[in-house]
Design a protein around this motif. Structure first.
Motif, PDB file in Angstrom:
ATOM      1  N   UNK A 151       0.828  -6.117 -14.077  1.00 43.76           N
ATOM      2  CA  UNK A 151       1.951  -5.517 -13.329  1.00 43.76           C
ATOM      3  C   UNK A 151       2.552  -4.388 -14.143  1.00 43.76           C
ATOM      4  N   UNK A 152       2.331  -3.166 -13.672  1.00 47.89           N
ATOM      5  CA  UNK A 152       2.823  -2.011 -14.418  1.00 47.89           C
ATOM      6  C   UNK A 152       4.297  -1.748 -14.126  1.00 47.89           C
ATOM      7  N   UNK A 153       4.983  -1.287 -15.173  1.00 50.90           N
ATOM      8  CA  UNK A 153       6.371  -0.859 -15.047  1.00 50.90           C
ATOM      9  C   UNK A 153       6.498   0.398 -15.877  1.00 50.90           C
ATOM     10  N   UNK A 165       4.193  -0.553  -2.320  1.00 54.09           N
ATOM     11  CA  UNK A 165       2.892   0.062  -2.548  1.00 54.09           C
ATOM     12  C   UNK A 165       3.024   1.029  -3.721  1.00 54.09           C
ATOM     13  N   UNK A 166       2.247   0.792  -4.778  1.00 59.73           N
ATOM     14  CA  UNK A 166       2.349   1.665  -5.948  1.00 59.73           C
ATOM     15  C   UNK A 166       1.117   2.511  -6.152  1.00 59.73           C
ATOM     16  N   UNK A 222      -1.671  -1.709 -10.041  1.00 60.52           N
ATOM     17  CA  UNK A 222      -0.305  -1.690 -10.587  1.00 60.52           C
ATOM     18  C   UNK A 222       0.480  -2.972 -10.328  1.00 60.52           C
ATOM     19  N   UNK A 223       0.100  -3.754  -9.327  1.00 63.36           N
ATOM     20  CA  UNK A 223       0.772  -5.033  -9.103  1.00 63.36           C
ATOM     21  C   UNK A 223       2.069  -4.965  -8.312  1.00 63.36           C
ATOM     22  N   UNK A 224       2.470  -3.773  -7.871  1.00 63.23           N
ATOM     23  CA  UNK A 224       3.737  -3.664  -7.129  1.00 63.23           C
ATOM     24  C   UNK A 224       3.679  -4.415  -5.804  1.00 63.23           C
ATOM     25  N   UNK A 225       2.472  -4.622  -5.276  1.00 64.41           N
ATOM     26  CA  UNK A 225       2.319  -5.250  -3.959  1.00 64.41           C
ATOM     27  C   UNK A 225       2.011  -6.739  -4.070  1.00 64.41           C
ATOM     28  N   UNK A 248      11.433  -0.758  -8.396  1.00 67.01           N
ATOM     29  CA  UNK A 248      10.320  -0.638  -7.450  1.00 67.01           C
ATOM     30  C   UNK A 248       9.195  -1.628  -7.791  1.00 67.01           C
ATOM     31  N   UNK A 249       8.988  -1.912  -9.074  1.00 64.72           N
ATOM     32  CA  UNK A 249       7.924  -2.851  -9.442  1.00 64.72           C
ATOM     33  C   UNK A 249       8.443  -4.281  -9.497  1.00 64.72           C
ATOM     34  N   UNK A 250       9.759  -4.436  -9.372  1.00 63.93           N
ATOM     35  CA  UNK A 250      10.397  -5.732  -9.619  1.00 63.93           C
ATOM     36  C   UNK A 250       9.918  -6.854  -8.695  1.00 63.93           C
TER      37      UNK A 250
END
Lengths: 760, 189
Positions: B133-135, B39-40, B46-49, B102-104
């Protein structure tokens, strides 16, 4: 790379030691942790920028089914804490000073109950006049954020070396200007969070995503009113730090207070909005007036800075950051006569703090633009003015910084080449321009007490594998991998035979943690020392086994050989077992340490602040759309001097990530605030650069060797974002002749500047 | 009122009792225990999920778990097969496509959804698609390089994960030999 050939592990493209966990989703971050009986904690925050707390009634919240603890300042020792000035409480005592400040907290069986309980806490406030602008806060009669801090000034720096009056009189050209920077949020994709547990013996164990474990332990213990060893900090995988997770916020302390009251483990994870309001402390925004004098050939003769730095409501690391902004750049170029006056000022806003660059990006935003203005005024190529002034090995700054290795001139040459600077300047196209800036950064910094060191323990296990026990931790930047490479190289064992421990304050010796670009250099030297000592034990045991003098032995690829008789060999595992499984047996284990040859600056801020300095030159080519004000970065180049590159994959990643954050800072980022209330504390309104925003990037590392570094290495982590905003602004000026003096450089501001230029 | 819901995740069925407003993200992480999905931002930016549902990329922080019944959900944990990394995972590892990580999972799931539909995207197409997708660590250069390495078939995936290699070795080992090795040979016989 030629250097890599000398080493078997250092300088090679090595994959991450924690890589498998990260690409499979199995790495454990703090949000992933579950402890038996664990509760969820939530924090009630101040809705006002400045108010007196008249009463807090928690009785309704306490009665809600599923609520296990409700805490306020009454559950604390009411002892203020802070990295430099103890000025904040874990939970507000009497007053709140910014929107988002922690007032009360609850722990409940699930998040929904916890949220509901927050709504049942009744707080009676009396609003007080507030101040949001640092300059206004310095005026007589402005509301005081902290009683007893006259004109809201938290700290003043007033330093003059040489005589700027005389030096300005001797200058051929003088430029004068004012620049404003902004608070920038770290926006790590993982927010700050903690899981705290409180054992019957009175010991707190806190799983945290901190980048500085022992500082966290010190501060948490102070805030809780207990001894350091009553607190154990264990680092979970960290989802991005950039300075924001260096423990200046209350999250872990509130979790600990809840855990104590509930007698259960409590997890407190910031929501994204909380992270903006009161989580990672954003970059200190500064207003900088600058006056610089130059000789005709571009040589810098004098510099006078006046900085007003916005502290927000509490100090955190802003005092040190303001010091860096005031003085650091004097180690990038040859300066003789400089004067700096800096004021750190309290306001009723979120406290500002440490973010990659630590004062450097804000200062360079002003200084590197002033130098660019002088270059244009003198008719000198900005690249040449940098070259004329660039420092060299042996330089001592007016404030006592001693430069050992320095390849800034090489960096300028590389940037020139990668950008085709000369050709592009000669064939300049309309609305297209080139800009550049240089920077210096430290490799660790002596300012948290008179210590700029690190320590590590290496044990050689019975199977021949080495484990590095270190409290420095890994925050995603790749420190663990680089430190394993250094150990493998020194020990003479393969990279896959080196492991890096989880950082844990109970199991490792004191380490300052990840900040100040210090790990490769400072921790690297400590790991190398530990490895050398462990290797000595290996050699001594092997000399018995091989019946040869230790001096005649060498370790390579995990085997100990007799030089010149390579068939005579034992494995490191054989040696470790032989030393252990015998009468008077003992493990192979060694502790190493290192303290940089730096000096704690005196009361006039004189003293060599770091053991080694790293340098960079960056340049950009931009195109400005004069109809819309849109700035497009066509090409970006970054040349860095970080000494020996330990891991090219990691080093490139540091530069690439820094440039991305620097471009965000320059062009798009910023939180809008009204009366101290953030109006866009989320990722749809606070924009971050995405993949399509990134320009073509070329970068290179100088051929460089730092004599005091591990295998010649020094720091790199922050270097890449220090100059970026100034680079972009300088390029815009070259393209269309206007300069935007406040960050970020939005299309609206560019357009406004173009319109004004058109009128005049 | 909690409801009984069956979710098919990575080919396995999970019976869970959840409120109808339970988000897929929280069902995966807290009810099923698959914490690889992160969860970002909590608002689908953010796209982390990122996970796939019937092959389509979704933000699990904006998706109701109950609406995913009868569908095939794939998360990062479902990518490695038979002890071998998915080529994208291998590429991110070799080309440094992550730092903090974390975003991977989200980055890899997004790239997978792209390549499953279009195995030969141009670099521009990858940039456009991956911009959801943020990094904050990498500046994206090495993520792009990792994805393009897969597109260009530069990644080999025959290697077993270290864990699986150890498993394979244990099965082929003579147990007594292992014992002797552990305790040293000479002094303990």
């Amino acid at each position: 790379m030629a250097e890599a050939e000398k080493f078997s592990v250092v300088g090679h493209r090595v994959t991450r030691v924690e890589g498998y966990e990260k690409v499979t989703g199995e790495a454990r971050y703090v949000g992933d942790l579950q402890l038996p009986g664990m509760l969820i904690g939530r924090i009630l925050r101040s809705p006002y920028p400045h108010a007196r707390i008249l009463n807090i009634d928690t009785s309704k919240a306490e009665k809600l089914r599923g609520v296990k603890a409700v805490v306020t300042a009454e559950d604390t020792v009411k002892r203020p804490w802070g990295a430099f000035f103890a000025d904040q409480y874990p939970l507000s005592v009497g007053k709140v000073r910014y929107v988002g400040e922690e007032v009360a907290a609850v722990a409940a069986l699930d998040p929904d109950v916890a949220e509901e309980a927050l709504n049942l806490i009744e707080v009676e406030y009396e609003e007080l006049p507030a101040v949001f602008d640092a300059e206004e806060a310095m005026q007589e009669g402005a509301p005081l954020v902290h009683e007893g801090k006259a004109r809201n000034i938290a700290m003043t720096i007033d330093v003059e070396r040489g005589s700027v009056e005389r030096a300005f009189a001797e200058s051929d050209v003088i430029v004068e200007d004012t620049f404003e920077s902004i608070p920038q949020w770290h926006c790590a994709i993982e927010t700050i969070g903690s899981v705290a547990d409180y054992a019957p013996n009175g010991k707190y164990t806190i799983h945290m995503n901190t980048q500085t474990l022992f500082s966290a332990r010190m501060r948490v213990a102070a805030a809780l009113g207990v001894r350091e060893t009553d607190v154990r900090i264990i680092q979970a995988a960290v989802g991005g730090g950039f300075g924001g997770k260096s423990c200046d916020d209350n999250n872990p302390i509130v979790a600990a207070i809840l855990a104590r009251k509930a007698r259960k483990p409590v997890k407190v994870i910031n929501s994204r909005e909380e992270e903006f309001l009161a989580g990672s402390r954003p970059r200190v925004n500064m207003k900088t007036w600058i006056r610089m004098g130059f000789k005709k050939d571009g040589q810098i003769r004098a510099k006078h800075l006046r900085i007003i730095a916005d502290n927000g409501a509490y100090s955190g690391k802003a005092p040190a950051i303001t010091g860096v902004a005031a003085l650091r750049h004097d180690t990038c170029y040859k300066y003789s006569d400089v004067k700096t006056q800096a004021y750190l000022v309290y306001t009723n806003k979120i406290p500002t703090g440490a973010f990659r660059g630590f004062g450097n990006p804000s200062a360079e935003w002003a200084v590197e633009q002033a130098i660019d203005e002088a270059a244009h005024e003198l008719g000198i190529d900005p690249l040449e003015i940098a070259r004329v002034n660039a420092v060299e090995p042996g330089y001592v700054s007016p404030h006592g910084n001693r430069v050992t290795s320095c390849e800034l001139k090489q960096c300028i040459d590389m940037a020139e080449k990668m950008m085709d600077w000369k050709q592009k300047r000669a064939a300049k196209k309309p609305k297209t321009g080139l800009g550049l800036a240089c920077t210096v950064h430290v490799s660790g910094k002596r300012h948290f007490g008179d210590y700029d060191g690190s320590s590590a323990t290496i044990k050689i296990n019975e199977d021949g594998k080495a484990l590095i026990l270190s409290g420095e931790g890994e925050v995603g930047q790749g420190a663990a991998t680089a430190l394993c490479q250094i150990a493998a190289e020194e020990l003479g064992i393969p990279m896959e035979d080196v492991e890096f421990s989880q950082a844990d304050t109970d199991l490792t010796t004191f380490c300052l943690g990840a900040f100040g670009s210090r790990l490769t250099y400072v921790a690297g030297n400590a790991v190398k020392d530990a490895a050398a000592k462990a290797k000595q034990q290996i050699l001594e045991m092997a000399s018995e086994m091989l019946e040869a003098s230790p001096d005649d032995l060498m370790v390579e690829g995990g085997k100990v050989y007799v030089k010149g008789a390579e068939a005579k060999a034992v494995t490191v595992a054989d040696v470790a077992r032989a030393r252990l499984f015998r009468r008077s047996g003992a493990p192979i284990v060694a502790s190493g340490s290192f303290d940089a040859d730096s000096v704690l600056p005196d009361e006039t801020r004189y003293g060599n602040e770091s053991g080694a300095y790293n340098f960079a030159c960056q340049a950009a080519e931009v195109e400005v759309d004069t109809e819309t004000g849109q700035v497009k970065v066509l090409k970006y180049v970054a040349a860095s001097d970080c000494g020996t590159v330990i891991n090219p994959i990691g080093a490139e990643g540091q530069v690439e990530g820094s440039v991305a954050q620097g471009l965000g800072y320059a062009l798009i980022e910023g939180l809008r605030m009204e009366e101290g209330r953030p109006i866009n504390p989320n990722f749809s309104d606070y924009r971050l650069p995405s993949m399509r925003d990134m320009p073509a990037l070329a970068h290179a590392f100088a051929k460089s060797y730092e004599p005091t570094g591990p295998f010649g290495a020094k720091g790199l982590g922050e270097l890449g974002m220090d100059p970026t905003a100034a680079v972009i602004s300088n390029a815009i000026f070259d393209a269309v002749g206007v300069r935007v003096r406040t960050l970020p450089i939005t299309p609206e501001k560019v357009l406004k500047a173009l319109t004004e230029k058109g009128k005049s | 009122m909690k409801k009984h819901v069956v979710l098919n995740v990575n080919g396995e069925e999970h019976d869970i009792e959840i409120e109808p407003n339970r988000l897929l993200l929280h069902a995966l992480r807290d009810d099923i225990g698959l914490t690889g999905t992160k969860e970002g931002c909590s608002i689908g930016v953010c796209g982390a999920c990122s996970v796939t549902v019937d092959g389509r990329l979704v933000s699990s922080c904006l998706t109701l778990a109950i609406a995913c019944q009868g569908k095939e959900i794939t998360t990062i944990e479902g990518l490695a097969k038979d002890g071998r990394l998915h080529p994208l995972q291998q590429a991110f590892l070799e080309y440094g496509g992550f730092q903090c990580g974390i975003c991977t999972p989200g980055q890899i799931m997004a790239a997978k959804a792209l390549l499953d539909g279009n195995p030969n995207p141009s670099e521009e197409e990858v940039k456009e698609w991956m911009s959801g997708n943020l990094c904050r660590c990498t500046g994206y250069y090495k993520i792009l390089e990792s994805v393009m390495a897969v597109v260009q078939n530069k990644v080999r995936t025959e290697d077993l994960l270290p864990r699986e290699r150890i498993e394979a070795r244990i099965q082929s080992l003579d147990v007594y030999k292992a014992e002797a090795r552990t305790h040293g040979s000479k002094s303990h016989g």
